[in-house]
Design a protein around this motif. Structure first.
Motif, PDB file in Angstrom:
ATOM      1  N   LEU A   1       7.699  30.278  -4.250  1.00 13.67           N
ATOM      2  CA  LEU A   1       8.416  29.415  -4.442  1.00 13.67           C
ATOM      3  C   LEU A   1       9.011  28.532  -4.025  1.00 13.67           C
ATOM      4  CD1 LEU A   1       9.228  27.698  -6.722  1.00 13.67           C
ATOM      5  CD2 LEU A   1      11.246  28.612  -7.131  1.00 13.67           C
ATOM      6  N   GLU A   2       9.806  29.197  -2.925  1.00 14.91           N
ATOM      7  CA  GLU A   2      10.393  29.154  -1.105  1.00 14.91           C
ATOM      8  C   GLU A   2      10.069  28.357  -0.606  1.00 14.91           C
ATOM      9  OE1 GLU A   2      11.944  32.039   1.328  1.00 14.91           O
ATOM     10  OE2 GLU A   2      14.313  31.517   1.229  1.00 14.91           O
ATOM     11  N   GLU A   3       8.283  28.987   0.073  1.00 15.19           N
ATOM     12  CA  GLU A   3       7.615  28.371   0.366  1.00 15.19           C
ATOM     13  C   GLU A   3       7.270  26.546   0.474  1.00 15.19           C
ATOM     14  OE1 GLU A   3       3.097  30.010   2.433  1.00 15.19           O
ATOM     15  OE2 GLU A   3       5.054  31.408   1.704  1.00 15.19           O
ATOM     16  N   CYS A   4       6.898  26.812  -1.264  1.00 17.34           N
ATOM     17  CA  CYS A   4       6.373  25.562  -1.908  1.00 17.34           C
ATOM     18  C   CYS A   4       7.976  24.500  -1.788  1.00 17.34           C
ATOM     19  CB  CYS A   4       6.458  25.794  -3.291  1.00 17.34           C
ATOM     20  SG  CYS A   4       5.850  24.880  -4.548  1.00 17.34           S
ATOM     21  N   LEU A   5       8.923  25.229  -2.245  1.00 21.34           N
ATOM     22  CA  LEU A   5       9.748  23.778  -2.286  1.00 21.34           C
ATOM     23  C   LEU A   5      10.128  23.109  -0.559  1.00 21.34           C
ATOM     24  CD1 LEU A   5      12.535  25.823  -4.402  1.00 21.34           C
ATOM     25  CD2 LEU A   5      11.185  24.149  -4.603  1.00 21.34           C
ATOM     26  N   TYR A   6       9.895  24.250   0.425  1.00 20.52           N
ATOM     27  CA  TYR A   6      10.553  23.710   2.087  1.00 20.52           C
ATOM     28  C   TYR A   6       9.753  22.415   1.581  1.00 20.52           C
ATOM     29  CZ  TYR A   6      12.758  27.673   3.228  1.00 20.52           C
ATOM     30  OH  TYR A   6      13.411  28.619   3.489  1.00 20.52           O
ATOM     31  N   ARG A   7       8.664  22.063   1.300  1.00 22.53           N
ATOM     32  CA  ARG A   7       7.814  20.705   1.910  1.00 22.53           C
ATOM     33  C   ARG A   7       8.378  19.907   0.992  1.00 22.53           C
ATOM     34  NH1 ARG A   7       1.842  23.074   2.765  1.00 22.53           N
ATOM     35  NH2 ARG A   7       2.190  24.454   3.624  1.00 22.53           N
ATOM     36  N   PHE A   8       8.980  20.212  -0.160  1.00 24.91           N
ATOM     37  CA  PHE A   8      10.165  19.345  -0.373  1.00 24.91           C
ATOM     38  C   PHE A   8      11.243  19.036   0.251  1.00 24.91           C
ATOM     39  CE2 PHE A   8       6.666  20.303  -3.915  1.00 24.91           C
ATOM     40  CZ  PHE A   8       6.617  19.008  -4.010  1.00 24.91           C
ATOM     41  N   SER A   9      11.421  19.400   1.596  1.00 19.87           N
ATOM     42  CA  SER A   9      12.393  19.140   1.916  1.00 19.87           C
ATOM     43  C   SER A   9      13.361  17.632   2.400  1.00 19.87           C
ATOM     44  CB  SER A   9      12.184  19.157   3.594  1.00 19.87           C
ATOM     45  OG  SER A   9      11.556  20.620   3.568  1.00 19.87           O
ATOM     46  N   GLY A  10      14.373  17.208   1.439  1.00 18.03           N
ATOM     47  CA  GLY A  10      14.468  15.916   1.846  1.00 18.03           C
ATOM     48  C   GLY A  10      15.328  15.717  -0.015  1.00 18.03           C
ATOM     49  N   CYS A  11      14.890  16.396  -0.577  1.00 20.43           N
ATOM     50  CA  CYS A  11      15.278  16.483  -2.146  1.00 20.43           C
ATOM     51  C   CYS A  11      16.275  17.108  -2.063  1.00 20.43           C
ATOM     52  CB  CYS A  11      14.367  16.998  -2.936  1.00 20.43           C
ATOM     53  SG  CYS A  11      12.123  15.560  -2.563  1.00 20.43           S
ATOM     54  N   TYR A  12      16.494  16.858  -3.504  1.00 23.90           N
ATOM     55  CA  TYR A  12      18.095  17.649  -4.149  1.00 23.90           C
ATOM     56  C   TYR A  12      17.414  18.936  -5.388  1.00 23.90           C
ATOM     57  CZ  TYR A  12      21.743  15.045  -1.794  1.00 23.90           C
ATOM     58  OH  TYR A  12      22.466  14.763  -0.719  1.00 23.90           O
ATOM     59  N   LEU A  13      17.594  19.934  -4.672  1.00 24.58           N
ATOM     60  CA  LEU A  13      17.407  21.276  -5.322  1.00 24.58           C
ATOM     61  C   LEU A  13      18.164  21.366  -6.596  1.00 24.58           C
ATOM     62  CD1 LEU A  13      15.569  23.418  -6.526  1.00 24.58           C
ATOM     63  CD2 LEU A  13      16.830  25.296  -4.593  1.00 24.58           C
ATOM     64  N   VAL A  14      18.024  20.939  -7.552  1.00 28.43           N
ATOM     65  CA  VAL A  14      18.839  20.492  -8.533  1.00 28.43           C
ATOM     66  C   VAL A  14      19.156  22.070  -9.419  1.00 28.43           C
ATOM     67  CG1 VAL A  14      18.722  19.516 -11.322  1.00 28.43           C
ATOM     68  CG2 VAL A  14      18.242  18.668  -9.313  1.00 28.43           C
ATOM     69  N   GLN A  15      17.701  22.942  -9.804  1.00 28.49           N
ATOM     70  CA  GLN A  15      17.804  23.974 -10.373  1.00 28.49           C
ATOM     71  C   GLN A  15      16.974  24.965 -10.130  1.00 28.49           C
ATOM     72  OE1 GLN A  15      17.671  24.999 -14.602  1.00 28.49           O
ATOM     73  NE2 GLN A  15      19.815  25.646 -14.327  1.00 28.49           N
ATOM     74  N   SER A  16      17.018  26.183  -9.866  1.00 31.51           N
ATOM     75  CA  SER A  16      16.069  27.166  -9.191  1.00 31.51           C
ATOM     76  C   SER A  16      15.722  28.278 -10.043  1.00 31.51           C
ATOM     77  CB  SER A  16      15.593  27.783  -7.340  1.00 31.51           C
ATOM     78  OG  SER A  16      16.162  28.099  -7.497  1.00 31.51           O
ATOM     79  N   ALA A  17      14.766  28.406 -10.606  1.00 29.16           N
ATOM     80  CA  ALA A  17      14.499  29.723 -11.549  1.00 29.16           C
ATOM     81  C   ALA A  17      13.476  31.251 -10.611  1.00 29.16           C
ATOM     82  CB  ALA A  17      14.492  29.987 -12.411  1.00 29.16           C
ATOM     83  N   GLN A  18      13.151  31.546 -11.114  1.00 29.42           N
ATOM     84  CA  GLN A  18      12.222  32.889 -10.233  1.00 29.42           C
ATOM     85  C   GLN A  18      10.795  32.689  -9.798  1.00 29.42           C
ATOM     86  OE1 GLN A  18      11.629  36.076 -13.012  1.00 29.42           O
ATOM     87  NE2 GLN A  18      10.611  36.769 -10.436  1.00 29.42           N
ATOM     88  N   ASN A  19       9.713  31.014 -11.076  1.00 24.63           N
ATOM     89  CA  ASN A  19       8.686  30.619 -10.402  1.00 24.63           C
ATOM     90  C   ASN A  19       9.018  29.297 -10.606  1.00 24.63           C
ATOM     91  OD1 ASN A  19       9.304  30.807 -12.649  1.00 24.63           O
ATOM     92  ND2 ASN A  19       6.888  31.962 -13.441  1.00 24.63           N
ATOM     93  N   GLY A  20       9.977  28.663 -10.769  1.00 28.54           N
ATOM     94  CA  GLY A  20      10.254  27.063 -11.073  1.00 28.54           C
ATOM     95  C   GLY A  20      11.688  26.616 -11.186  1.00 28.54           C
ATOM     96  N   ALA A  21      11.484  25.640 -10.303  1.00 30.30           N
ATOM     97  CA  ALA A  21      12.248  24.465  -9.403  1.00 30.30           C
ATOM     98  C   ALA A  21      12.546  23.501 -10.542  1.00 30.30           C
ATOM     99  CB  ALA A  21      12.865  24.412  -8.659  1.00 30.30           C
TER     100      ALA A  21
END
Lengths: 1044, 157
Positions: free
Chosen positions: A976-996
């Protein structure tokens, strides 16, 4: 004949004769005076009315109609005059029109066929008539609305809702409920207007709108969650108790669907409870508060509030007004379920209510009292109840008292009873009470049950029972009168079974044998007889000579001629047994000489005895825990396996489990080839564990499902089927979803995914779809503990009928405002909630933009203003030198990386060129170039708007986001981490093991968006919510470029 | 909503849902019987065929409302009471006879006060005002009518 004459007479009436026609008052007076021949008088009057209705003059007609209405009230038919009523309705005179509409409202129903004729008339009156005409028409319409009328008049009512006259506006607003009821489609057109009316400047109109919405919300609460901010505001502002009651009731309906609302309104309710003098408002507040507490997230209990409620309820119960008493008790019962301790403080006053004159109050109090007993209070309470049983002369009430008493004492396997001798005495006391009602069998069963279960009680019980048996004659008369005759049977069984405690079995036996059986029912007599035999068999042990036996045989002998066959049979059995006993008696002495151990009579006794000696014990609810697990029994092991294809073939889901029961296997081998046997690898894991480990379990099939059958009526279905495919986004957080039945699941191969992807893109901005997803979001983002909210089984017709998705229409109209601040306005108490959700964090990370054999180039998002170009040397044995980017030259050692900072530009495409020299020991150096070109995603260029988790849920409730698109991407990404990096610039509201969940706001048009991302073994599922389709397209393009 | 006398005579019925005539008769008869059996010291709520009947006696008249199970009983009592107050104001110390002889007026009052089963106006003044205004309109209407018919009588039109 007489009537016929009258007819002729009335036809001849003209002009001045009309004065002698009956007026309504005359008719009323006439009916009152016509005692005894009322019916004839009325029939005569009806005839007259018939004649009058034929008169062309409208005033005559209207009087006739009003007379007819009076008769209708008395129960006479008036359907035949429907057409005349329409005539009167269409009169130009207000008096007549008013009468006409009134008559119509009394007598018309949906099946009145002439209603079709009136559509235009009503339309005209509503639109062109005076205030009074319109209001009369609306009044009538409210009673005889039909689906057709509703459909034809929706627009007119809508326009009346913005009439300048508050009176008309108010009536039009109220009538919308009828409109929706008969023609739910009208909601789409009218709902926005209705919502405006909630904030109308006229309090009457406002309260009308509140009434209508409250009524609708009671049928379909979910849809109206969106309106809660408005109601919250109204609640704090309004001082009108009528409106307040409705609003509070409305919240009561909404709370089961959004438990967090309870918390928000808590304070307001508290203030109201403390300040209001209106009992009805107080009562409503308490009820809603109880509701809020029932659904409150666990561990979030505010005892003080409940205490307040209970204290207020005490005041209600203490009041002299029977109504308040009744309602107070009713609410108390509801609190009792969750907070028994607090309620039990008021035991005294509830007990007093048992004395009340009103039976319904007594029953309520009884209900309450029987639910609040504890170990320490049971004796007290029972004693009081016993008092009431003795005092009351109302048979039904007494019956209720006794049965409640017994239920109360025996609940949970007699959990509350410490002293069984006491309870036995209570039961015996009950038998002494004179009563016509038979609760005897119940007492008898109880007596038997406690004696058998409680070993220490037996001696005492037997003593009491043998007393009964010994005085059978007198006691059976009393019991017979008190409806407790069955107790004798129990007494006999107890004496017979536990005869070892009987002090003098011989006498007891004689007492039974000499008693009169005749008046007892055969059942009881037979039981008595059988037990006499048991007593005897025990007593005989000590008999020295067989002379006595002969006496006993004689005793039984006389029953051989008893008129009942059952008794005869038993008597003959007894005689035969005794005879053989007598022979045995001789044998025994011989046996005694040999080994002295055979005791025939003990054997005989055991033969008759029902209950194995002393093996039955009461089992406490926790007793099972104390039993050690036998070796080899693993409770975690699966007995049944739910196979993946349970949907299609439910009977095959049951899988044999070899180490539990081989017989199962055999069974299956015979009956079934066991298609599931092939995949036994994970069968032995317990269901829960297996699912947690099973990565596939979280894999979702929504894209294929949805695209394969795009259901046109999705928005109808949303509410009915809240569980859905998206609800595993935060699979790691909630628990309950895991146990939901799985949807059909098939392995996804690349080809299929692509196909479905294509289809989903096609329905990118399908508005039908949005309600669906929004509903789901609500479900899954509820706080922990909320999962237990019972599924609304609102099956009644009205609910289905009014189940039109109006949430679109209720959506906040202020979506262009800054959502952050408007949120705070809407939900004042919300942001103060103690469990503040975590602040969203800015996502920063590496985004791969170019790659060749030597280097990989990443873009790094550092903060809103600066970016870095990261170049990584892939080689482990080659150096890179003179790496040049924007005339900045660096050297790049093996397996190292270097960063070139640069500031963000507004260019959409980010281009660049890297020059470098690569060299190694073996080869000579070589100059190389790498050009890269990358489209800057909008995510790099966002404002700093962000929401926390709770606010996000609120936004979704408001349908702040209009467009929802779901898409699935196949990527190499695994974490998930790797995937989230691609959304750099956004805000992460909440994350879980395999979802955010991610949020952001575009700079270009200031529109906000949220995304839910789920990642699952190379498949990334993105559900994007935006405010407009433009933004949606832009963002989708961006996501495409990131994830492909 | 049903009004009936102590003798069980129905004085006024208002249905907010359309119910066939036969059923209406049966329901009203049953309600009247249930309510009349209740003793004065009992609470004013009865469960009746899946709904709640809230009733209150004023002098010789019983005022009765059948409402949903989840309705607030006390509120309904207040609704009844408010209606009685309005009638009282309108007729000037109302008695059963007023309602018997002016029963259409009593209906008009209900119509102003409740609409489609919902409370329309909680303010007494406003309800009265609305009825009086309508009555006045009606009277003016009638006066015109009377003058016209007098003129007609004399053959002047």
């Amino acid at each position: 004949m007489d009537v016929a004459m009258k007819k002729v007479g009335s036809k001849m009436k003209t002009g001045i004769d009309r004065i002698f026609d009956k007026t309504l008052q005359d008719l009323v007076r006439g009916v009152r005076n016509a005692k005894g021949h009322e019916r004839e008088y009325i029939l005569e009057a009806v005839e007259e009315i018939r004649e009058e209705l034929k008169n062309p003059k409208s005033d005559v007609k209207s009087v006739a109609i009003s007379k007819l209405c009076f008769l209708h009230m008395l129960g006479y038919e008036m359907g035949w005059a429907s057409f005349n009523i329409i005539e009167v309705m269409s009169s130009t005179k207000l008096t007549e029109k008013r009468l006409g509409y009134w008559a119509a409202s009394q007598s018309f129903n949906e099946n009145t066929d002439v209603l079709m004729l009136s559509t235009n008339l009503i339309k005209k009156d509503i639109l062109k008539g005076s205030e009074f005409e319109a209001s009369a028409a609306l009044g009538g319409l409210s009673c005889f609305m039909t689906p057709d009328l509703a459909r034809d008049l929706t627009d007119d009512v809508l326009s009346l809702m913005s009439s300048t006259r508050p009176h008309v506006r108010k009536r039009a607003t109220l009538i919308t409920y009828k409109l929706f009821y008969h023609y739910p489609e009208a909601m789409r057109a009218v709902m926005p207007r209705l919502k405006e009316k909630l904030e109308d400047k006229d309090p009457g109109v406002q309260s009308a709108a509140v009434n209508v919405i409250c009524e609708l919300a009671r049928k379909n609460p979910k849809q109206y969650l969106l309106l809660s901010p408005i109601f919250m505001r109204l609640m704090t502002k309004s001082t009108n108790n009528w409106v307040l009651i409705k609003i509070i009731k409305l919240f009561g309906c909404l709370i089961p669907h959004e438990p967090r609302l309870g918390k928000k309104i808590e304070e307001n309710l508290k203030t109201l409870i403390n300040n209001t003098s209106a009992m009805s408002l107080l009562y409503e507040c308490i009820n809603t508060l109880i509701q809020a507490k029932t659904f409150a997230p666990a561990g979030n209990d505010n005892e003080a509030l409940i205490q307040l409620c209970v204290d207020k309820l005490r005041i209600l119960i203490e009041d002299n007004d029977q109504n308040l008493k009744y309602l107070g008790l009713l609410s108390m019962t509801r609190i009792l379920e969750s907070h028994p301790k607090i309620v039990s403080q008021h035991k005294d006053i509830i007990l007093d209510c048992l004395d009340d004159k009103d039976e319904s109050i007594r029953l309520r109090a009884l209900d309450l009292i029987s639910k609040m007993v504890t170990k320490s209070t049971i004796m007290d309470i029972t004693a009081k109840l016993l008092d009431y049983v003795r005092k009351t002369d109302n048979a039904i009430y007494r019956d209720e008292l006794v049965s409640k008493m017994i239920d109360m004492c025996s609940q949970q396997g007699f959990a509350f009873i410490k002293n069984f001798e006491w309870y036995l005495n209570v039961l015996l006391d009950l038998t002494k009470i004179e009563s016509k009602v038979s609760y005897g069998p119940k007492i008898a069963t109880q007596l038997l049950e406690i004696t058998v279960r409680v070993r220490t009680l037996r001696e005492y019980s037997v003593a009491q029972m043998s007393h009964i048996v010994q005085n059978l004659g007198a006691i059976s008369v009393i019991f017979g009168r008190n409806g407790c005759i069955d107790v004798i049977r129990s007494a006999a069984v107890i004496c017979g079974e536990f005869v070892e405690f009987v002090s003098d079995p011989k006498n007891l036996f004689l007492a039974v044998m000499n008693a009169e059986f005749g008046h007892l029912s055969v059942n009881i007599a037979a039981v008595m007889f059988q037990n006499a035999l048991k007593i005897l068999s025990h007593g005989l042990k000590d008999i020295e000579n067989d002379a006595l036996i002969t006496d006993y045989i004689a005793l039984f002998d006389k029953f051989l001629a008893f008129p009942n066959i059952e008794i005869q049979e038993r008597a003959s059995l007894a005689v035969q047994t005794l005879k053989s006993a007598s022979t045995n008696f001789l044998l025994r002495s011989i046996h005694e000489l040999h080994d002295g151990n055979v005791d025939f009579f003990v054997t005989l006794f055991q033969l008759y005895s029902l209950i194995p000696r002393g093996e039955l014990k009461p089992v406490g609810p926790k007793a099972q825990k104390k039993v050690p697990l036998p070796n080899g029994l693993d409770l975690e092991v699966l007995i049944f396996e739910q196979s993946d294809d349970e949907e299609e073939e439910p009977e095959e889901e049951v899988e044999p489990e070899d180490d539990i029961d081989d017989a199962f296997n055999d069974y299956y081998a015979e009956n079934n080839d066991g298609p599931g046997k092939a995949s036994t690898s994970d069968k032995k894991l317990p269901l829960g564990k297996m699912r947690l480990n099973d990565i596939n379990y979280l894999k979702l099939d929504d894209s294929s499902q949805k695209s394969e059958k795009p259901e046109p009526e999705t928005d109808y279905q949303t509410i009915l089927s809240p569980e859905s495919d998206v609800n595993t986004v935060f699979g790691g957080i909630g628990g309950s979803e895991k146990y939901l039945p799985k949807k059909t699941k098939k392995p996804k191969k690349g080809k299929k995914v692509k196909k479905s992807k294509k289809k989903t893109t096609e329905k990118v901005s399908d508005p039908e779809d949005e309600g669906h997803v929004v509903e789901i979001m609500m479900d899954e983002e509820m706080p922990e503990g909320a999962e237990d909210t019972p599924v609304e089984s609102d099956e009644d017709d009205d609910a289905k009928r009014l189940n039109i998705d109006v949430s679109d229409l209720l959506r906040s109209t202020r979506k262009t405002e800054n959502a952050g601040s408007s949120d705070e306005d809407d939900l004042p108490s919300f942001t103060k909630s103690p469990s503040e959700p975590a602040e969203p964090t800015l996502i920063t990370g590496l985004l791969p933009i170019a790659d060749n054999v030597d280097v990989s180039v990443y873009l790094k998002f550092c903060d809103r203003n600066s970016l870095e170009l990261i170049v990584h040397n892939k080689h482990k044995s080659r150096d890179i030198s003179d790496l040049e980017y924007l005339s900045d030259k660096r050297d790049l050692p093996r397996s190292a990386e270097v960063a070139f900072p640069f500031s963000r530009t507004d260019d959409i495409v980010y281009k660049g060129k890297l020059l470098y020299t690569i060299s190694s020991k073996s080869k000579s150096s070589k100059e190389k170039k790498l050009r890269f070109e990358h489209i800057i995603t909008p995510f790099f260029n966002l404002t700093s708007w962000k929401v926390n988790d709770d606010e996000l849920v609120d936004l979704i409730h408001e349908k702040f986001f209009e467009i929802t698109v779901e898409q699935q991407y196949q990527t190499e990404l695994n974490s998930l981490e790797e995937c989230l990096y691609r959304f750099s610039g956004c805000y992460l509201v909440q994350s879980a093991q395999n979802g955010a969940s991610i949020c952001g706001q575009l700079v270009s048009n200031e529109e906000k968006f949220v995304m839910l991302i789920k990642i699952n073994s190379g498949l990334v599922n993105v559900s994007l919510k935006t405010q407009s389709s433009n933004t949606s397209t832009t963002l989708q393009a961006a996501i495409n470029s990131i994830l492909k | 909503m049903i009004l009936f006398s102590r003798q069980g005579k129905i004085r006024l019925t208002k249905w907010f849902h359309s119910v066939p005539d036969k059923e209406r008769k049966k329901i009203s008869r049953d309600i009247v019987n249930t309510v009349l059996q209740r003793k004065p010291k009992m609470s004013n709520f009865v469960d009746f065929m899946g709904m709640k009947v809230v009733y209150k006696r004023y002098a010789s008249l019983y005022f009765c409302c059948g409402v949903d199970q989840d309705e607030n009983e006390l509120e309904v009592l207040e609704v009844i009471h408010r209606y009685v107050e309005i009638l009282d104001k309108y007729f000037g110390s109302v008695c059963e006879l007023d309602i018997i002889f002016n029963f259409e007026k009593a209906y008009f009052v209900i119509d102003e006060y409740l609409l489609a089963g919902q409370l329309q106006e909680s303010s007494k003044k406003k309800v009265l005002h609305a009825i009086e205004a309508a009555d006045q309109m009606q009277e003016e209407d009638q006066e015109q009518e009377v003058t016209r018919s007098i003129l007609e009588e004399f053959g002047l039109t």
